[in-house]
Design a protein around this motif. Structure first.
Motif, mmCIF file in Angstrom:
data_model
loop_
_atom_site.group_PDB
_atom_site.id
_atom_site.type_symbol
_atom_site.label_atom_id
_atom_site.label_comp_id
_atom_site.label_asym_id
_atom_site.label_seq_id
_atom_site.Cartn_x
_atom_site.Cartn_y
_atom_site.Cartn_z
ATOM 1 N N ARG A 1 0.833 -1.204 0.000
ATOM 2 C CA ARG A 1 0.000 0.000 0.000
ATOM 3 C C ARG A 1 0.869 1.256 0.000
ATOM 4 O O ARG A 1 0.610 2.211 -0.736
ATOM 5 C CB ARG A 1 -0.910 0.006 1.235
ATOM 6 N N VAL B 1 -6.690 1.724 -2.215
ATOM 7 C CA VAL B 1 -8.027 1.139 -2.302
ATOM 8 C C VAL B 1 -8.716 1.300 -0.955
ATOM 9 O O VAL B 1 -8.173 0.913 0.083
ATOM 10 C CB VAL B 1 -7.967 -0.343 -2.713
ATOM 11 N N SER B 2 -9.916 1.867 -0.971
ATOM 12 C CA SER B 2 -10.671 2.077 0.262
ATOM 13 C C SER B 2 -11.202 0.752 0.790
ATOM 14 O O SER B 2 -11.150 -0.281 0.116
ATOM 15 C CB SER B 2 -11.832 3.045 0.011
ATOM 16 N N ASP C 1 -14.122 -0.222 1.097
ATOM 17 C CA ASP C 1 -15.236 -0.749 0.318
ATOM 18 C C ASP C 1 -14.874 -0.959 -1.149
ATOM 19 O O ASP C 1 -15.743 -1.057 -2.006
ATOM 20 C CB ASP C 1 -16.463 0.147 0.451
ATOM 21 N N GLY C 2 -13.556 -1.038 -1.420
ATOM 22 C CA GLY C 2 -13.090 -1.433 -2.737
ATOM 23 C C GLY C 2 -12.993 -0.343 -3.778
ATOM 24 O O GLY C 2 -12.768 -0.629 -4.961
ATOM 25 N N VAL C 3 -13.120 0.899 -3.373
ATOM 26 C CA VAL C 3 -13.030 2.013 -4.313
ATOM 27 C C VAL C 3 -11.592 2.509 -4.394
ATOM 28 O O VAL C 3 -10.959 2.763 -3.375
ATOM 29 C CB VAL C 3 -13.952 3.173 -3.879
ATOM 30 N N GLU C 4 -11.068 2.635 -5.593
ATOM 31 C CA GLU C 4 -9.721 3.167 -5.766
ATOM 32 C C GLU C 4 -9.779 4.682 -5.699
ATOM 33 O O GLU C 4 -10.521 5.313 -6.455
ATOM 34 C CB GLU C 4 -9.129 2.720 -7.094
#
Length: 258
Positions: free
Chosen positions: A202, A213-214, A216-219
């Motif tokens: 990371r 990447v957050s 909840d899977g958001v880049e």
């Protein structure tokens, strides 16, 4: 405002000096060998005077830059509880902490070189305008040449920039991000990342690609002028070492921003 560096160097910081009396937290001696900047507690959320002096002494001996990690007056809650303190009181509290750490730094042949809020205060000034202004007012009154560390896009950094302070954006290799770029509260799943290999990857991506990447899977885009690895995260020394190794393997050196 200092953002992701274009050169092949980055600052690596850690929260240190957070032991209190007989209660020990983290391994400051090992961490100062792995970071370039030390966010040293100032006695309000953690750190007794002897602990702070030992931490500053170790940082100075290692050539690590010392910054003041200012906080709410909350030893019981480790500074992780929001306190609705009046702005003038908060400004005075920050000044008090800066003065205390500066005295210790001076005795050890170094100085406070930057300011970073801690814990709940750090998260509050992302959006809390009056508290952000109160912290900025303290830094301006104390020494307007001091840089401040904060979350990209925060109210705090905006107020600091308006006041003419140097602003350094911070990324967190061992903390989970929400999709809006804020940190996930420690009470929620995914708030802390403890696998050294995961944290190292990371960190490298944050520095080289400006991405993370957050939970909840958001880049999302992250702007990193300084990279934080917490000294109180489980396995902090192994994490910091893995981050340093990952950066080195990709040709990224480390150097303090202040």
């Amino acid at each position: 405002m200092d953002a992701t560096p274009t050169a092949t160097t980055v600052d690596v910081n850690a929260d240190l000096g957070e032991s209190l009396g007989t209660w020990r937290l983290g391994d400051d001696e090992a961490m100062v060998g792995l970071v370039t900047s030390a966010n040293v507690a100032c006695g309000f959320h953690a750190g007794d005077p002897l602990t702070l002096r030992r931490t500053v002494r170790a940082a100075a001996a290692a050539g690590v830059t010392v910054g003041a990690q200012v906080a709410y007056r909350d030893l019981v809650g480790f500074g992780r509880r929001f306190i609705d303190v009046a702005p003038d009181e908060l400004t005075a509290d920050v000044l008090y902490q800066l003065g205390a750490l500066e005295a210790i730094c001076r005795a050890e042949g170094t100085a406070v070189r930057y300011v970073k809020p801690h814990g709940a205060l750090y998260n509050a000034v992302v959006h809390h305008e009056s508290q952000a202004a109160a912290v900025v007012a303290a830094v301006v009154a104390y020494d307007s040449s001091l840089p401040v560390l904060g979350l990209p896009g925060s109210t705090f950094l905006a107020a600091a920039a308006d006041a003419g302070l140097r602003c350094v954006t911070e990324g967190f290799a061992d903390r989970g991000y929400a999709a809006d770029g804020r940190l996930v509260p420690r009470s929620e799943p995914g708030a802390v990342v403890t696998d050294p290999a995961v944290v190292a990857e990371r960190a490298a991506r944050m520095i080289l690609d400006g991405r993370v990447v957050s939970v909840d899977g958001v880049e999302i885009h992250v702007s990193v002028g300084s990279l934080c690895v917490h000294g109180d995260t489980p396995g902090a020394v192994a994490i910091a070492r893995a981050v340093r190794d990952a950066l080195s393997a990709r040709g990224v050196g480390v150097a303090p921003f202040a």
